[in-house]
Design a protein around this motif. Structure first.
Motif, short mmCIF file in Angstrom:
data_model
loop_
_atom_site.label_atom_id
_atom_site.label_comp_id
_atom_site.label_asym_id
_atom_site.label_seq_id
_atom_site.Cartn_x
_atom_site.Cartn_y
_atom_site.Cartn_z
N ALA A 40 0.86 -1.18 0.00
CA ALA A 40 0.00 0.00 0.00
C ALA A 40 0.89 1.23 0.00
N ASN A 56 0.58 5.24 0.69
CA ASN A 56 -0.29 6.28 1.26
C ASN A 56 -1.70 5.75 1.49
N ASN A 57 -1.77 4.57 2.13
CA ASN A 57 -3.02 3.90 2.52
C ASN A 57 -3.87 3.44 1.35
N ARG A 58 -3.27 3.26 0.17
CA ARG A 58 -3.99 2.75 -1.00
C ARG A 58 -3.27 1.50 -1.49
N GLU A 98 4.31 7.10 2.23
CA GLU A 98 4.29 6.07 3.26
C GLU A 98 3.90 4.75 2.60
N ILE A 149 3.45 0.56 3.03
CA ILE A 149 3.26 -0.56 3.94
C ILE A 149 3.42 -1.83 3.11
#
Length: 65
Positions: A34, A36-38, A55, A57
């Motif tokens: 992911a 940036n949370n996507r 960012e 993950i």
């Protein structure tokens, strides 16, 4: 440029997620990423540009139960 990977600051010169995955020598299967949370499907990694302060993950699949 500096980005954050699993809450750790990392320096990279990769321009996209595919190049960054090669830098990290990520496995071909068993991971999800992911930015940036996507969630970004592997088919889009070459087209997913990285920018300073992104960012990321990385989640690795684990067998067992």
């Amino acid at each position: 440029m500096k980005i954050t990977v699993n809450n750790k600051e990392v320096e990279t010169s990769a321009g996209n997620l595919h190049q960054f995955s090669q830098e990290l020598e990520l496995p071909e299967t068993g991971i999800a990423v992911a930015v940036n949370n996507r969630m970004v499907p592997r088919t889009e990694w070459e087209h997913c540009a990285l920018n300073g302060n992104d960012e990321i993950i990385i989640i690795k699949a684990v067998c067992g139960g």
